[in-house]
Design a protein around this motif. Structure first.
Motif, PDB file in Angstrom:
ATOM      1  N   THR A   1      53.113  31.768   2.236  1.00 17.85           N
ATOM      2  CA  THR A   1      52.128  30.683   2.223  1.00 17.85           C
ATOM      3  C   THR A   1      50.730  31.177   2.541  1.00 17.85           C
ATOM      4  O   THR A   1      49.775  30.387   2.517  1.00 17.85           O
ATOM      5  CB  THR A   1      52.504  29.596   3.246  1.00 17.85           C
ATOM      6  N   ARG A   2      50.596  32.479   2.826  1.00 23.16           N
ATOM      7  CA  ARG A   2      49.274  33.043   3.165  1.00 23.16           C
ATOM      8  C   ARG A   2      49.074  34.369   2.432  1.00 23.16           C
ATOM      9  O   ARG A   2      48.880  35.419   3.042  1.00 23.16           O
ATOM     10  CB  ARG A   2      49.151  33.227   4.680  1.00 23.16           C
ATOM     11  N   VAL A   3      49.112  34.301   1.115  1.00 22.74           N
ATOM     12  CA  VAL A   3      48.882  35.477   0.271  1.00 22.74           C
ATOM     13  C   VAL A   3      47.506  35.354  -0.375  1.00 22.74           C
ATOM     14  O   VAL A   3      47.150  34.309  -0.927  1.00 22.74           O
ATOM     15  CB  VAL A   3      49.978  35.623  -0.796  1.00 22.74           C
ATOM     16  N   ASN A   4      46.730  36.422  -0.299  1.00 18.98           N
ATOM     17  CA  ASN A   4      45.365  36.449  -0.801  1.00 18.98           C
ATOM     18  C   ASN A   4      45.186  37.595  -1.780  1.00 18.98           C
ATOM     19  O   ASN A   4      45.994  38.536  -1.801  1.00 18.98           O
ATOM     20  CB  ASN A   4      44.376  36.614   0.359  1.00 18.98           C
ATOM     21  N   GLY A   5      44.127  37.549  -2.581  1.00 23.12           N
ATOM     22  CA  GLY A   5      43.864  38.608  -3.543  1.00 23.12           C
ATOM     23  C   GLY A   5      42.495  39.215  -3.342  1.00 23.12           C
ATOM     24  O   GLY A   5      41.501  38.486  -3.186  1.00 23.12           O
ATOM     25  N   LEU A   6      42.426  40.551  -3.356  1.00 24.79           N
ATOM     26  CA  LEU A   6      41.166  41.282  -3.226  1.00 24.79           C
ATOM     27  C   LEU A   6      40.996  42.197  -4.430  1.00 24.79           C
ATOM     28  O   LEU A   6      41.760  43.141  -4.609  1.00 24.79           O
ATOM     29  CB  LEU A   6      41.162  42.104  -1.930  1.00 24.79           C
ATOM     30  N   GLY A   7      40.006  41.910  -5.274  1.00 21.18           N
ATOM     31  CA  GLY A   7      39.726  42.723  -6.449  1.00 21.18           C
ATOM     32  C   GLY A   7      38.440  43.500  -6.282  1.00 21.18           C
ATOM     33  O   GLY A   7      37.415  42.944  -5.866  1.00 21.18           O
ATOM     34  N   ILE A   8      38.484  44.781  -6.618  1.00 15.35           N
ATOM     35  CA  ILE A   8      37.327  45.675  -6.481  1.00 15.35           C
ATOM     36  C   ILE A   8      36.867  46.099  -7.866  1.00 15.35           C
ATOM     37  O   ILE A   8      37.679  46.468  -8.719  1.00 15.35           O
ATOM     38  CB  ILE A   8      37.698  46.903  -5.628  1.00 15.35           C
ATOM     39  N   CYS A   9      35.570  46.032  -8.109  1.00 11.39           N
ATOM     40  CA  CYS A   9      34.945  46.466  -9.359  1.00 11.39           C
ATOM     41  C   CYS A   9      35.576  45.753 -10.561  1.00 11.39           C
ATOM     42  O   CYS A   9      35.643  44.542 -10.616  1.00 11.39           O
ATOM     43  CB  CYS A   9      34.994  47.977  -9.479  1.00 11.39           C
ATOM     44  N   ALA A  10      36.064  46.503 -11.545  1.00 13.18           N
ATOM     45  CA  ALA A  10      36.550  45.908 -12.793  1.00 13.18           C
ATOM     46  C   ALA A  10      37.703  44.943 -12.579  1.00 13.18           C
ATOM     47  O   ALA A  10      37.845  43.954 -13.314  1.00 13.18           O
ATOM     48  CB  ALA A  10      36.964  47.000 -13.772  1.00 13.18           C
ATOM     49  N   SER A  11      38.538  45.195 -11.592  1.00 10.80           N
ATOM     50  CA  SER A  11      39.691  44.306 -11.399  1.00 10.80           C
ATOM     51  C   SER A  11      39.310  42.977 -10.774  1.00 10.80           C
ATOM     52  O   SER A  11      40.171  42.112 -10.603  1.00 10.80           O
ATOM     53  CB  SER A  11      40.768  45.000 -10.556  1.00 10.80           C
TER      54      SER A  11
END
Length: 319
Positions: free
Chosen positions: A129-139
């Motif tokens: 219930t506490r999943v996050n996403g971190l994208g760097i540059c192109a992603s």
């Protein structure tokens, strides 16, 4: 070191290692017929309880052992579990035919991120219930696409995001003529079953995707043994026609962005945010280059602090 038992059938336990105050475990998961290699990051000696988690993805052509691993460790130091992986056709997920290896495919990479979100939610050490996403540059664009409409993802963070549209693509790749020429290269490579060239080389090097000095050619930085340093010309069309800056309204989760006017295409962030209707934290750092965001300790720390506070629901502080 404490051993963990993972119950999901999709995951194959491969190894456990300790780095600093972080414990890592290599895993695999499946997506669209490909087996992807990933790494779960936990605090050393973790008791097995479920933690809020961050899925971290990196710049184009890169593997999980580069900037994703750096930010994964930073997230663990701030109280999260973290998960990184190699996209299909890259790194340890590269056991695929030549025509799909080293193809910078926004569609495929977005699908892989969605699969990673689904996979981590099955792990007992992850609070689904506490999943996050971190994208760097192109992603960054891929991360936005993977999170959009995805109830598994609570919050999104972007560091040094490369958010392009047609105008930016034309400015970067030689105008409409340059872009159309690269699309012809892409189609010819695809028809030939793929054409793989070096991704990076020193400034002045012929026949590479990125001829410059810096992160990708320095063995103390990005030129590590795990880095494929490959690019498939068949990927040009998908990349050049990908315009994430023009589609901000599809994202509804709270968003944090860390960038700098000295880094790559900050105009893409302005374009994206002009159409974004959700909750946003924007931190613009002074005189930080794109590569600084990848591994310069001071800049990584400031970026990690901002996105970790965002993932924890802490109000942004000026600095």
């Amino acid at each position: 070191m404490k051993a963990f038992s993972l119950t999901t059938a999709a995951m194959l336990l491969a190894s456990t290692a300790a780095i600093a105050q972080v414990e890592t475990r290599s895993v695999t998961f499946e997506n669209e017929g490909a087996t992807l290699s990933g790494t779960l990051y936990l605090p050393e000696g973790h008791d097995g309880s479920a933690l809020p988690t961050v899925v971290v993805t990196g710049a184009w052509t890169t593997v999980q052992d580069q900037m994703p691993s750096i930010y994964a460790e930073e997230m663990v130091e701030r109280g999260f579990a973290a998960f990184t992986f190699d996209f299909r056709g890259w790194g340890r997920s590269g056991d695929l035919p030549q025509n799909v290896r080293f193809v910078e495919s926004p569609e495929a990479k977005t699908s892989d991120i969605r699969a990673a979100f689904a996979f981590v939610g099955t792990l007992p050490e992850v609070d689904a219930t506490r999943v996050n996403g971190l994208g760097i540059c192109a992603s960054a664009g891929y991360m936005v696409d993977a999170a959009a409409g995805n109830d598994r993802v609570q919050r999104v963070g972007l560091v040094a995001p490369w958010l392009q549209n047609e105008e930016i693509v034309n400015a970067v790749y030689g105008g409409p003529t340059g872009v159309s020429g690269l699309i012809k290269v892409s189609r010819a490579a695809e028809a030939a079953g793929g054409k793989i060239i070096p991704a990076a080389g020193p400034t002045g090097t012929e026949g590479v995707l990125m001829p410059f000095d810096g992160y990708y050619v320095d063995p103390e930085r990005g030129a590590i043994p795990a880095y494929d340093n490959q690019w498939n010309n068949a990927g040009w069309e998908g990349w050049l026609t990908y315009h994430p800056a023009d589609n901000p309204d599809r994202l509804t989760q709270p968003l944090a962005i860390v960038h700098s006017e000295a880094a790559a295409i900050p105009q893409g962030v302005r374009t994206f945010l002009a159409g974004f209707k959700g909750e946003v934290t924007l931190k613009m750092l002074e005189d930080v280059t794109q590569f600084d965001f990848y591994d310069n300790p001071e800049d990584v720390t400031r970026a990690a602090d901002t996105v970790a506070d965002h993932f924890a629901g802490v109000a942004a502080q000026d600095s």
